[in-house]
Design an enzyme around this catalytic site. Structure first.
Site, mmCIF file in Angstrom:
data_model
loop_
_atom_site.group_PDB
_atom_site.id
_atom_site.type_symbol
_atom_site.label_atom_id
_atom_site.label_comp_id
_atom_site.label_asym_id
_atom_site.label_seq_id
_atom_site.Cartn_x
_atom_site.Cartn_y
_atom_site.Cartn_z
ATOM 1 N N HIS A 37 -2.880 1.374 -6.599
ATOM 2 C CA HIS A 37 -3.510 2.482 -7.327
ATOM 3 C C HIS A 37 -4.339 3.342 -6.366
ATOM 4 O O HIS A 37 -4.305 4.571 -6.433
ATOM 5 C CB HIS A 37 -4.452 1.947 -8.416
ATOM 6 N N ARG A 191 -0.488 -7.243 -13.127
ATOM 7 C CA ARG A 191 -0.001 -8.481 -13.758
ATOM 8 C C ARG A 191 -0.032 -9.662 -12.793
ATOM 9 O O ARG A 191 -0.005 -10.813 -13.234
ATOM 10 C CB ARG A 191 1.414 -8.291 -14.297
HETATM 11 P P1 AMP Z 1 -0.303 0.869 -14.050
HETATM 12 O O1 AMP Z 1 -1.787 0.753 -13.998
HETATM 13 O O2 AMP Z 1 0.421 -0.410 -13.782
HETATM 14 O O3 AMP Z 1 0.190 1.609 -15.270
HETATM 15 O O4 AMP Z 1 0.083 1.794 -12.821
HETATM 16 C C1 AMP Z 1 -0.489 3.059 -12.655
HETATM 17 C C2 AMP Z 1 0.249 3.785 -11.562
HETATM 18 O O5 AMP Z 1 0.156 3.038 -10.356
HETATM 19 C C3 AMP Z 1 1.744 3.944 -11.862
HETATM 20 O O6 AMP Z 1 2.167 5.216 -11.413
HETATM 21 C C4 AMP Z 1 2.352 2.836 -11.032
HETATM 22 O O7 AMP Z 1 3.685 3.102 -10.658
HETATM 23 C C5 AMP Z 1 1.435 2.835 -9.843
HETATM 24 N N1 AMP Z 1 1.524 1.560 -9.144
HETATM 25 C C6 AMP Z 1 1.357 0.319 -9.667
HETATM 26 N N2 AMP Z 1 1.567 -0.626 -8.734
HETATM 27 C C7 AMP Z 1 1.886 0.030 -7.583
HETATM 28 C C8 AMP Z 1 2.226 -0.380 -6.263
HETATM 29 N N3 AMP Z 1 2.285 -1.660 -5.927
HETATM 30 N N4 AMP Z 1 2.488 0.578 -5.348
HETATM 31 C C9 AMP Z 1 2.431 1.889 -5.698
HETATM 32 N N5 AMP Z 1 2.113 2.346 -6.916
HETATM 33 C C10 AMP Z 1 1.846 1.439 -7.851
#
Ligand code: AMP
Length: 279
Positions: A37, A191
């Site tokens: 993030h 997760r």
């Molecule tokens: P989330 O909080 O899981 O909904 O993710 C928020 C944003 O962070 C989304 O655009 C995800 O694709 C991105 N994201 C989550 N994990 C990663 C990662 N390991 N590398 C790059 N972006 C990520």
């Protein structure tokens, strides 16, 4: 860093900034922030004057209510991490601020995402991408962003949001950002916090298997390669939802065509992990 819990003052603030010529970058998240993030936040800061990060665990994109209940919430540590980052605005709405009071509300919108809705994550998580569309439409209405920064870890989500922007004629430019990984290759994910120590030690095999597929693409027939890869994961205790070679549009590739991606989703220790590798 300014913190907003309500849409109206946030939108007014950002409209004023835009009118003054500032470029707005937006990073939507569900919190439990990690380096992946924060990479998006830094990418946004490199291309924007105001960086807005939202933290909102969106109930409508969870097809499994248990998964929603168990989703980690870390607002205090998230806020600390953002204070030490180039984020300039944090948007922390609650469910009623985004969706209103459910009583007497219009039914939620339904978007035509075409085949994306029925493939891979769409097939296995019915309603998930409609939920992503519903929340992104609302967040983008509140945040008049020039650029939207999203991670390629959720590859299908990027295609969905691209389509949503087109369907709603929203001019915001979508910037896909690379997948950030732990040192052992595991894609960073909120997760991962739910994995037991033993499962956490097994988890890097997901990325190793994608690399195995990439490195053996020319060495054996594709069906055999995919079967071997799935077997590796199952032997280590994963339950594989899918592991597939696809084009950039996530459509399965015909026998003679070169695949662009290897995508995988698998359960380990009751936690569903997804990953992908560009070939
Ligand atoms: P989330 O909080 O899981 O909904 O993710 C928020 C944003 O962070 C989304 O655009 C995800 O694709 C991105 N994201 C989550 N994990 C990663 C990662 N390991 N590398 C790059 N972006 C990520």
């Amino acid at each position: 860093m300014l913190i907003f819990r309500n849409k109206a003052p946030l939108t007014a603030y950002l409209q004023e900034a835009r009118a003054a010529g500032q470029r707005i970058g937006f990073v939507p998240t569900m919190g439990a922030l990690h380096e992946g993030h924060l990479f998006l936040v830094r990418a946004a800061a490199a291309q924007s004057d105001v960086v807005v990060v939202s933290i909102f665990v969106n109930p409508t994109q969870f097809n499994d209510p248990e998964d929603f209940k168990k989703y980690p919430v870390r607002t205090d540590t998230d806020t600390e991490k953002l204070l030490a980052s180039p984020a300039s605005v944090l948007f922390l709405p609650d469910v009623s601020e985004i969706y209103g009071n459910v009583k007497g509300e219009e039914p939620l919108e339904h978007y035509d995402f075409g085949k994306l809705e029925t493939r891979w994550e769409g097939a296995l998580r019915p309603g998930h991408f409609q939920g992503v569309g519903q929340v992104m439409a609302r967040l983008l209405a509140a945040v008049p962003a020039d650029r939207l920064f999203m991670g390629l870890k959720d590859y299908q989500q990027i295609l969905i949001v691209k389509r949503l922007l087109a369907l709603l004629s929203i001019k915001t430019e979508l910037i896909p950002c690379p997948i950030l990984r732990e040192k052992d290759g595991l894609a960073m994910s909120s997760r991962n916090l739910r994995l037991s120590p033993a499962a956490r030690r097994q988890a890097p095999l997901l990325h190793e298997t994608l690399v195995f597929v990439r490195d053996h693409l020319d060495a054996m027939p594709r069906a055999k390669l995919i079967a071997r890869a799935i077997e590796r994961l199952e032997d280590a205790g994963f339950e594989v939802d899918y592991l597939a070679l696809t084009g950039e549009d996530l459509e399965p590739v015909a026998a003679g065509d070169l695949p662009a991606l290897c995508i995988v989703a698998a359960w380990l220790d009751g936690v569903r992990l997804i990953d992908n590798l560009a070939l």
